[in-house]
Design an enzyme around this catalytic site. Sequence first.
Site, PDB file in Angstrom:
ATOM      1  N   GLU A  31      91.721  -0.149 -90.271  1.00  0.00           N
ATOM      2  CA  GLU A  31      91.260  -1.458 -89.805  1.00  0.00           C
ATOM      3  C   GLU A  31      92.125  -2.583 -90.368  1.00  0.00           C
ATOM      4  OE1 GLU A  31      86.632   0.082 -89.339  1.00  0.00           O
ATOM      5  OE2 GLU A  31      87.106  -1.370 -90.924  1.00  0.00           O
TER       6      GLU A  31
ATOM      7  N   PHE B 283      75.171   0.557 -77.095  1.00  0.00           N
ATOM      8  CA  PHE B 283      75.408  -0.836 -77.470  1.00  0.00           C
ATOM      9  C   PHE B 283      76.875  -1.250 -77.380  1.00  0.00           C
ATOM     10  CE2 PHE B 283      75.383   1.738 -81.371  1.00  0.00           C
ATOM     11  CZ  PHE B 283      76.596   1.382 -81.954  1.00  0.00           C
TER      12      PHE B 283
ATOM     13  N   TYR C  24      86.652  -1.310 -81.844  1.00  0.00           N
ATOM     14  CA  TYR C  24      85.405  -0.543 -81.894  1.00  0.00           C
ATOM     15  C   TYR C  24      85.443   0.711 -81.021  1.00  0.00           C
ATOM     16  CZ  TYR C  24      82.881  -4.096 -84.597  1.00  0.00           C
ATOM     17  OH  TYR C  24      82.446  -4.946 -85.595  1.00  0.00           O
TER      18      TYR C  24
ATOM     19  N   ARG D  12      73.804  -9.764 -95.030  1.00  0.00           N
ATOM     20  CA  ARG D  12      73.079  -9.673 -93.759  1.00  0.00           C
ATOM     21  C   ARG D  12      71.633 -10.160 -93.898  1.00  0.00           C
ATOM     22  NH1 ARG D  12      75.909  -3.984 -91.846  1.00  0.00           N
ATOM     23  NH2 ARG D  12      77.406  -4.888 -90.390  1.00  0.00           N
TER      24      ARG D  12
ATOM     25  N   ASN E 201      75.022  -9.565 -86.572  1.00  0.00           N
ATOM     26  CA  ASN E 201      74.688  -9.252 -87.968  1.00  0.00           C
ATOM     27  C   ASN E 201      75.715  -9.754 -88.983  1.00  0.00           C
ATOM     28  OD1 ASN E 201      76.620  -7.365 -87.475  1.00  0.00           O
ATOM     29  ND2 ASN E 201      75.359  -5.570 -87.931  1.00  0.00           N
TER      30      ASN E 201
ATOM     31  N   LYS F  34      81.598 -12.235 -88.338  1.00  0.00           N
ATOM     32  CA  LYS F  34      81.455 -12.105 -86.890  1.00  0.00           C
ATOM     33  C   LYS F  34      81.169 -13.464 -86.230  1.00  0.00           C
ATOM     34  CE  LYS F  34      79.914  -7.270 -87.047  1.00  0.00           C
ATOM     35  NZ  LYS F  34      78.924  -6.282 -86.526  1.00  0.00           N
TER      36      LYS F  34
ATOM     37  N   THR G  66      72.794  -2.358 -91.508  1.00  0.00           N
ATOM     38  CA  THR G  66      73.245  -2.841 -90.197  1.00  0.00           C
ATOM     39  C   THR G  66      72.183  -3.728 -89.546  1.00  0.00           C
ATOM     40  OG1 THR G  66      74.435  -0.751 -89.953  1.00  0.00           O
ATOM     41  CG2 THR G  66      74.130  -2.079 -87.955  1.00  0.00           C
TER      42      THR G  66
ATOM     43  N   HIS H 225      81.220  -7.506 -90.621  1.00  0.00           N
ATOM     44  CA  HIS H 225      81.640  -6.104 -90.537  1.00  0.00           C
ATOM     45  C   HIS H 225      82.096  -5.663 -91.920  1.00  0.00           C
ATOM     46  CE1 HIS H 225      83.761  -2.476 -89.189  1.00  0.00           C
ATOM     47  NE2 HIS H 225      84.713  -2.848 -90.024  1.00  0.00           N
TER      48      HIS H 225
ATOM     49  N   ARG I 265      79.617  -2.263 -98.833  1.00  0.00           N
ATOM     50  CA  ARG I 265      78.461  -1.886 -97.995  1.00  0.00           C
ATOM     51  C   ARG I 265      77.149  -2.313 -98.681  1.00  0.00           C
ATOM     52  NH1 ARG I 265      79.698  -0.353 -92.689  1.00  0.00           N
ATOM     53  NH2 ARG I 265      77.433  -0.119 -92.703  1.00  0.00           N
TER      54      ARG I 265
END
Length: 138
Positions: free
Chosen positions: A127, A58, A50, A103, A113, A10, A92, A116, A86
């Site tokens: 995606e 948010f 998104y 993260r 964070n 990100k 998150t 993704h 993950r």
Amino acid sequence: MSNITFTMIKPDGVANGYIGKILDQITSAGYKIVAMKYLHLTAKTAGEFYAVHNGRPFYNDLVSFMSSGPIVAAVLEKENAVADYRVLIGATDPTKADVGTIRNLYAKSIDANAVHGSDSDENAAIEASFFFSSLERF
Ligand code: IDP
Ligand code: MG
């Protein structure tokens, strides 16, 4: 069962200089990079990506943050890619991410964070196709 997941580094991860460290952690964990690009999303494109979060409190902040600077988008291949990724990225909210996760190491807040990661095989396929054509996957 699919063996790919989709990731983005990100805008905060890029701006803070962590592209190399994050890619090293990804490849050290056994992922093969099958597609990758460096790009700056428009708000429109970030909003489409998104769209599933449209209506959440948010959402607007997420869209503006994700279009605030360049990102790295990539498709990653490995057995059990989605679930293992993950675990590799952590929760998150980085304050809740396990020590040593991406993260935990590189994220500052729940909105900034660092990365993704897809949440299912179905979404990984959607995606990956959102960003890459079949000609861009190796
Ligand atoms: P994930 O990225 O861990 O899959 P999601 O629930 O899918 O988390 O949310 C997508 C992104 O939206 C998160 O990575 C984070 O950047 C942002 N986000 C999620 N929940 C919040 C929140 O409560 N406040 C601010 N941003 C949030
Ligand atoms: Mg998610």
